[in-house]
Design an enzyme around this catalytic site. Sequence first.
Site, PDB file in Angstrom:
ATOM      1  CD  GLU A 153      -2.751  -1.390   2.420  1.00  0.00           C
ATOM      2  OE1 GLU A 153      -2.760  -0.473   3.250  1.00  0.00           O
ATOM      3  OE2 GLU A 153      -3.397  -2.439   2.569  1.00  0.00           O
ATOM      4  CD  GLU A 258      -4.339  -8.096   1.760  1.00  0.00           C
ATOM      5  OE1 GLU A 258      -5.233  -7.428   2.323  1.00  0.00           O
ATOM      6  OE2 GLU A 258      -3.140  -7.807   1.838  1.00  0.00           O
TER       7      GLU A 258
END
Length: 340
Positions: A153, A258
């Site tokens: 991220e 995910e």
Amino acid sequence: MRGRTVTLITAAAMVTSLFATAPADAAMSLGSLAAQRGKHFGAGIDVGQLRDVPYTTILDREFNAVTPTDSMKWDATEPTRNQFNFTWGDRIVAYAQQRNMIVRGHTLVWHSQVPAWTQSLNATMLRESLTNHVTRLVAHYRGAVYAWNVVNEPLDDSGGYRNSFFYQRLGASYIAESFRAARAADPGAKLYISESGAEGYNAKSTGLYNLVRSLLAEGVPIDGVAFQGHVAIGQVPPGIAPNFQRFADLGLDIVISELDVRMPMPRTAAKDYQQATDYSTMVRACLVVPRCKGVTLWTFSDKYSQIPYSFPGQGAATPWDVTMQPKPAYNAIYTTLIGG
Ligand code: G2I
């Protein structure tokens, strides 16, 4: 495949198959079906869950890859500066090795779940600690962790650099340095950059595309992009496969790392239906992109899903409910992997 062929079914039959409640063939699993397509089908898991027999029964049967959801993060592995604790990560690796599952390592450099001591370091010390952390983790799991999410991220929603403490103190160079340290510590591990909310075409995915293209141009050792795939029911963005493909065209591998599909609680049959469709759409995006190496669910049971914690009021985001009963989403994934 008991009573179910894929080649001849009509669109209407396909919808029906999404709603079937029993697996088509008890001998097949999501993992074995994915393997037949050259891909892994993985589960985000963690050590506490490995004592849960109904849960591990499904884990062992259905999945051929695992990712520790928390045990390999910085706060878990280096709670004190330069004192490493590999106990939990080692347990996950041993569990996977005993079952011929691959391990995706998660995650070396992320602004969240970092130990407090990192916050008081000056830039020089932080750079040193970052390199040391990456090096020690990757070296410890050399040959055992198949792929790492090296940097997680790094971008904000506009596609620019996230204003994390790494970025504030080290500038964007922390990204390249992390990848170089990881490559040096295990030349055989696949090194991924991981991002959320970049599955479709948007400012973030374009920022990510530009970032990885320039990293590659600088010779930074990056092998793949992990698209997390946290989506809300009915809001799967269009154009996921073409977005994946533009990264693949840079010579990169892709994973969905995910995947979960959250819904506002309570669960209803209509929401389960929409969720099944959404899971199918996500999995199909990986199937149609040859360089997409696999899909990992975050997690596979509502019993351990992080959604109610991260999104209060939402939940039921996984294909198995809290009592380990499969939902329509499970059958939708199954059917999609067969070729629907
Ligand atoms: O936040 C969702 C994911 C976003 N991408 C990176 C992933 O690493 C992240 O995963 C989650 C874990 O699944 C959770 O296990 O990261 C969370 C922290 O940001 C993890 O949070 C934990 C909390 O620390 C616990 O207190 C909580 O009980 O979630 C638990 C519930 O599942």
